[in-house]
Every structure is written in structure tokens, then in C-alpha cells.
Design a protein around this motif. Sequence first.
Motif, PDB file in Angstrom:
ATOM      1  N   PRO A 154       6.297   0.341   0.921  1.00  0.00           N
ATOM      2  CA  PRO A 154       7.644  -0.001   0.420  1.00  0.00           C
ATOM      3  C   PRO A 154       8.767   0.426   1.358  1.00  0.00           C
ATOM      4  CG  PRO A 154       6.303   0.868  -1.355  1.00  0.00           C
ATOM      5  CD  PRO A 154       5.514   1.063  -0.103  1.00  0.00           C
ATOM      6  N   ILE A 155       8.630   1.604   1.996  1.00  0.00           N
ATOM      7  CA  ILE A 155       9.702   2.101   2.867  1.00  0.00           C
ATOM      8  C   ILE A 155       9.875   1.180   4.074  1.00  0.00           C
ATOM      9  CG2 ILE A 155      10.407   4.009   4.352  1.00  0.00           C
ATOM     10  CD1 ILE A 155       9.010   5.900   2.424  1.00  0.00           C
ATOM     11  N   ILE A 156       8.775   0.879   4.751  1.00  0.00           N
ATOM     12  CA  ILE A 156       8.856   0.035   5.949  1.00  0.00           C
ATOM     13  C   ILE A 156       9.282  -1.375   5.574  1.00  0.00           C
ATOM     14  CG2 ILE A 156       7.476  -1.046   7.780  1.00  0.00           C
ATOM     15  CD1 ILE A 156       5.892   1.534   7.978  1.00  0.00           C
ATOM     16  N   ARG A 157       8.763  -1.882   4.480  1.00  0.00           N
ATOM     17  CA  ARG A 157       9.080  -3.254   4.074  1.00  0.00           C
ATOM     18  C   ARG A 157      10.571  -3.408   3.760  1.00  0.00           C
ATOM     19  NH1 ARG A 157       5.807  -3.405   0.302  1.00  0.00           N
ATOM     20  NH2 ARG A 157       7.185  -3.351  -1.521  1.00  0.00           N
ATOM     21  N   TYR A 158      11.110  -2.476   2.969  1.00  0.00           N
ATOM     22  CA  TYR A 158      12.528  -2.574   2.605  1.00  0.00           C
ATOM     23  C   TYR A 158      13.442  -2.302   3.799  1.00  0.00           C
ATOM     24  CZ  TYR A 158      11.124  -2.888  -2.277  1.00  0.00           C
ATOM     25  OH  TYR A 158      10.571  -3.303  -3.468  1.00  0.00           O
ATOM     26  N   ASN A 159      13.029  -1.377   4.668  1.00  0.00           N
ATOM     27  CA  ASN A 159      13.828  -1.123   5.866  1.00  0.00           C
ATOM     28  C   ASN A 159      13.871  -2.339   6.783  1.00  0.00           C
ATOM     29  OD1 ASN A 159      14.680   1.497   5.299  1.00  0.00           O
ATOM     30  ND2 ASN A 159      12.821   2.418   6.148  1.00  0.00           N
ATOM     31  N   CYS A 160      12.732  -3.020   6.911  1.00  0.00           N
ATOM     32  CA  CYS A 160      12.692  -4.234   7.725  1.00  0.00           C
ATOM     33  C   CYS A 160      13.583  -5.319   7.115  1.00  0.00           C
ATOM     34  CB  CYS A 160      11.264  -4.752   7.854  1.00  0.00           C
ATOM     35  SG  CYS A 160      10.200  -3.751   8.904  1.00  0.00           S
ATOM     36  N   MET A 161      13.537  -5.464   5.802  1.00  0.00           N
ATOM     37  CA  MET A 161      14.347  -6.477   5.145  1.00  0.00           C
ATOM     38  C   MET A 161      15.837  -6.164   5.300  1.00  0.00           C
ATOM     39  SD  MET A 161      14.187  -7.837   1.190  1.00  0.00           S
ATOM     40  CE  MET A 161      14.810  -6.299   0.533  1.00  0.00           C
ATOM     41  N   VAL A 162      16.203  -4.897   5.144  1.00  0.00           N
ATOM     42  CA  VAL A 162      17.606  -4.508   5.284  1.00  0.00           C
ATOM     43  C   VAL A 162      18.070  -4.687   6.729  1.00  0.00           C
ATOM     44  CG1 VAL A 162      19.191  -2.547   5.198  1.00  0.00           C
ATOM     45  CG2 VAL A 162      17.604  -2.948   3.314  1.00  0.00           C
ATOM     46  N   ALA A 163      17.213  -4.307   7.693  1.00  0.00           N
ATOM     47  CA  ALA A 163      17.588  -4.425   9.106  1.00  0.00           C
ATOM     48  C   ALA A 163      17.795  -5.884   9.501  1.00  0.00           C
ATOM     49  CB  ALA A 163      16.506  -3.785   9.983  1.00  0.00           C
ATOM     50  N   PHE A 164      16.854  -6.745   9.112  1.00  0.00           N
ATOM     51  CA  PHE A 164      17.004  -8.163   9.424  1.00  0.00           C
ATOM     52  C   PHE A 164      18.188  -8.774   8.670  1.00  0.00           C
ATOM     53  CE2 PHE A 164      12.557  -7.973  10.920  1.00  0.00           C
ATOM     54  CZ  PHE A 164      12.688  -8.682  12.100  1.00  0.00           C
ATOM     55  N   GLY A 165      18.398  -8.335   7.423  1.00  0.00           N
ATOM     56  CA  GLY A 165      19.530  -8.845   6.655  1.00  0.00           C
ATOM     57  C   GLY A 165      20.860  -8.446   7.258  1.00  0.00           C
ATOM     58  N   LEU A 166      20.959  -7.189   7.715  1.00  0.00           N
ATOM     59  CA  LEU A 166      22.198  -6.740   8.374  1.00  0.00           C
ATOM     60  C   LEU A 166      22.432  -7.490   9.681  1.00  0.00           C
ATOM     61  CD1 LEU A 166      22.037  -2.868   7.801  1.00  0.00           C
ATOM     62  CD2 LEU A 166      23.587  -4.503   6.711  1.00  0.00           C
ATOM     63  N   LEU A 167      21.345  -7.813  10.382  1.00  0.00           N
ATOM     64  CA  LEU A 167      21.485  -8.589  11.615  1.00  0.00           C
ATOM     65  C   LEU A 167      22.049  -9.980  11.328  1.00  0.00           C
ATOM     66  CD1 LEU A 167      21.035  -8.970  14.648  1.00  0.00           C
ATOM     67  CD2 LEU A 167      18.677  -9.657  14.123  1.00  0.00           C
ATOM     68  N   GLN A 168      21.553 -10.627  10.283  1.00  0.00           N
ATOM     69  CA  GLN A 168      22.084 -11.947   9.910  1.00  0.00           C
ATOM     70  C   GLN A 168      23.543 -11.839   9.475  1.00  0.00           C
ATOM     71  OE1 GLN A 168      20.228 -14.684  10.429  1.00  0.00           O
ATOM     72  NE2 GLN A 168      18.604 -13.309  11.136  1.00  0.00           N
ATOM     73  N   ALA A 169      23.873 -10.778   8.731  1.00  0.00           N
ATOM     74  CA  ALA A 169      25.270 -10.586   8.305  1.00  0.00           C
ATOM     75  C   ALA A 169      26.179 -10.319   9.504  1.00  0.00           C
ATOM     76  CB  ALA A 169      25.358  -9.424   7.311  1.00  0.00           C
ATOM     77  N   TRP A 170      25.684  -9.562  10.489  1.00  0.00           N
ATOM     78  CA  TRP A 170      26.468  -9.285  11.693  1.00  0.00           C
ATOM     79  C   TRP A 170      26.722 -10.561  12.491  1.00  0.00           C
ATOM     80  CZ3 TRP A 170      24.898  -9.196  17.013  1.00  0.00           C
ATOM     81  CH2 TRP A 170      25.843  -8.631  17.879  1.00  0.00           C
ATOM     82  N   GLN A 219      -4.003  -1.307  10.999  1.00  0.00           N
ATOM     83  CA  GLN A 219      -2.648  -1.645  11.427  1.00  0.00           C
ATOM     84  C   GLN A 219      -1.859  -2.312  10.294  1.00  0.00           C
ATOM     85  OE1 GLN A 219      -2.647  -3.862  15.082  1.00  0.00           O
ATOM     86  NE2 GLN A 219      -3.801  -2.306  16.199  1.00  0.00           N
ATOM     87  N   ASN A 220      -1.986  -1.703   9.133  1.00  0.00           N
ATOM     88  CA  ASN A 220      -1.300  -2.195   7.938  1.00  0.00           C
ATOM     89  C   ASN A 220      -0.096  -1.293   7.676  1.00  0.00           C
ATOM     90  OD1 ASN A 220      -0.473  -3.154   5.450  1.00  0.00           O
ATOM     91  ND2 ASN A 220      -2.554  -3.355   4.640  1.00  0.00           N
ATOM     92  N   PHE A 221       1.100  -1.856   7.820  1.00  0.00           N
ATOM     93  CA  PHE A 221       2.345  -1.099   7.632  1.00  0.00           C
ATOM     94  C   PHE A 221       3.116  -1.601   6.412  1.00  0.00           C
ATOM     95  CE2 PHE A 221       1.252  -1.066  12.120  1.00  0.00           C
ATOM     96  CZ  PHE A 221       1.366   0.273  12.454  1.00  0.00           C
ATOM     97  N   ASN A 222       2.401  -2.188   5.476  1.00  0.00           N
ATOM     98  CA  ASN A 222       3.046  -2.805   4.312  1.00  0.00           C
ATOM     99  C   ASN A 222       3.314  -1.766   3.223  1.00  0.00           C
ATOM    100  OD1 ASN A 222       4.113  -4.654   2.553  1.00  0.00           O
ATOM    101  ND2 ASN A 222       2.128  -5.538   1.954  1.00  0.00           N
ATOM    102  N   ILE A 255       0.858  -1.192   0.000  1.00  0.00           N
ATOM    103  CA  ILE A 255       0.000   0.000   0.000  1.00  0.00           C
ATOM    104  C   ILE A 255       0.892   1.240   0.000  1.00  0.00           C
ATOM    105  CG2 ILE A 255      -1.934  -1.147   1.143  1.00  0.00           C
ATOM    106  CD1 ILE A 255      -1.007   0.114   3.776  1.00  0.00           C
ATOM    107  N   PRO A 256       0.408   2.363  -0.534  1.00  0.00           N
ATOM    108  CA  PRO A 256       1.269   3.564  -0.616  1.00  0.00           C
ATOM    109  C   PRO A 256       1.491   4.239   0.725  1.00  0.00           C
ATOM    110  CG  PRO A 256      -0.908   4.028  -1.501  1.00  0.00           C
ATOM    111  CD  PRO A 256      -0.879   2.563  -1.226  1.00  0.00           C
TER     112      PRO A 256
END
Length: 390
Positions: free
Chosen positions: A297-313, A292-295, A284-285
Amino acid sequence: MGLRKKSNKNPPILSHEFVIQNHADILSCILMVFIVALYFQVSASFGSLFITLNHNITVNKTIGTHQYEDYNSLFTNGPKDLCFIFFYFLTLIIYHAVIQEYVLDKTNRKLHLSKVKTNKFNESGGLLAYYIPFFILALYIILNGYIPQINSLWIDYPTTILPWNVKIFFLLQIATWLHFYPEIYFQKIPQEDWSERCTYISLYVVFIAATYFLSFTKVALVLLTIQYFEQIIFHLSRIIHFSGKNEISKYGFMSWNIVFIACRLISFITLVLTFYFGLSKTSIPQINLVQQNFNTPIIRYNCMVAFGLLQAWLMWNFVNFHMRKRREKIGGDKKMLNFFSFKSSSTKNKNTEETKKKKRDSNRSKNPVSPISNHDNENNHQNHNSKKKL
């Protein structure tokens, strides 16, 4: 987090030592206030606000692709959840004190570990007291039909309606990791370990709370199950190692090395499938606070990057840990080689000295000097000295 030595002297009231020794009893008295409040009609609503789950709704229908036929009462999230978190935050501190005093301290006295090993043993034992029950509960929720298929991670978003066991799981997760902050003080953690402890505690608190209030509970449940499974293997192996069973712990650490890499790979694949491919279909834009819909693009990509950086760390720490162990092993081997080379050179020098001594003795035995010649030499020496005097 060493052994607490009990002394006959009572510390001054409200002193640091008094609070550390009696913090479980003090908190038990505070909790009794909320429990006793349930017995009176005037204060029952106040007590239930902290002890029972809040924001409940009653539905008897199918929501999304998930069947809620077995649940008469479901829940949503809201500000009253903070009261529940506070009550069980205090309860978990008491639970930790009981585990520490009646299990870990008694085991430490039998093992006679050093101070450093005692701190690590208590850390692993304290974490296992939470990892194991939470892993079993998470596995039960997943296998009980909360996530029947892999696409349920994004099809049912936003998962604002939660069964009681899912809601209590996430609220207890937040309370559990928050209670580890005061445990640093109560367990007398060495100051050099504070940064490491606070780092992983803060990461757990931030990521679990964010996924709960952003309605990403399903993907968070899967990731926590994977993480807890890997951590259980590691801390069990470390406790077995400190117990003196090195052969068993060796296989445990070898298994953990494989499981750790597999868990990081599975977690990363789950993140990409959920946030990049799955949730992008229902994006959704703008944020919809009513649903309570936070889907977005900004939140979705930030969540993916944050979780990805955590796995990389986590993977980076894993690689550094093994590189450090390898350097220590190589350094230890070099020291052993230097020791043996020094020992061999000293024995060689000793052998050469012994051979020289034997040669001198053999030459003396072949050319013995008679006592008469020795006497003549002494007389000549004396005559020479007397001439000098004249």
C-alpha cells in the motif's frame, strides 16, 4: 545551443573548446575499445557485458495472461543493466552530435534565425530525434500483444520477465535522458536555461528508472506513449513555426492544446485504474525482493501520488504558459491603442493649428494694411523716441 563556428585555429588539447568540438570523436574511440573486445575470446565476455542485454532467461510457456510463444529468450532486470546503459549513453551522445552537425546546424544556416530562436529550434529538433523513434517502438510493443487488454496493466504484476524489445526500450530510455546532462555542456546551452532543462531531464530519469526497477513497466509504457505523442505534436509545431510557415504552425499549436488536455486526462485515469483499483486486489503487506513484488500500500499510493502530482504540475505549467501569452497579447494591444490614440491626438492638434493659421491668413486678407499707414506708424514711433531723448 547556437551554431558552432568552425575556425581554422586548433584549440589547445584537453581545453574546453577542444573537448566540445571533438567530443564525438573522443567517445567513438572509447566505444571502439568495447567493440574490439568482442573479437577476442579472452575479452569477449567483457565486451558483451556492455553491448548486449544481460540477465536473460529461456522459457517456452505462457506467463500470466500474456503469451510468450514468439520469444525464445526473455530477460529480467538486474545490476548488469548499468553496463548496457553506460555503453549506449555514450552512443547516444555521438548520435546527438551527428544530428546536430548534419541536420540542425545546416537547417539553421538556411533559416537565419536569431540566437533565442536557434536555441529553441535545436532543442525541439534534438528531442524529436528521440521522441519519434521511441513513440513508434512503444506503439509497436503495445500493438504486438504486450498489453492486450486494459486489465493487463495490473493482472500480470509483477512483470519481472520482459521481452527483449521491452527491456531494450526502457534501458535506452534511461540512457537517452541521462545523455542530455552532458549535452548541456557540449551544446553550450545558455546558463539561464539550465534549470528548466535539468528539471524535465531529472523527472524523466527518476520516473522511468523507478518504474523499471519496481516492475511497473506496463503502466510506464502506456504513460510514455501518451506523453511522447503529445510532445511530438508540440515540437513539430514549433519547428514549423520557426521555419516561417505560421499558418500551418497555428493549426499545429491549436491541435496540441486539445491533445495536451486529453493526454493529461487519459494519464490520470490510467493511474487511478492501475494503482488505486487494479493493484489493490493483489496487494501484499511487505515487499518481496525475491519475486520483485513491490505492490504494498505504501509504495502503491506513493507512486500514484507522485505520478498524479507530475500530471498536475504539467497542467499548471500549461495554464501559466497560456495566461502569460494572453497577458502579452493584451499588453501588445494596449500599446497599439496608445500608439494610435497618440497619433490621432497629434493629428488633431496639427489640424487645429492649421485651421488657426488659415483663419489668421484670412483675416489679414480681409483687412489689409496699406504701406502708407505703415510708413506713418514708423514716423510716429521715431518722433516718440526722439521726444524721450530730449
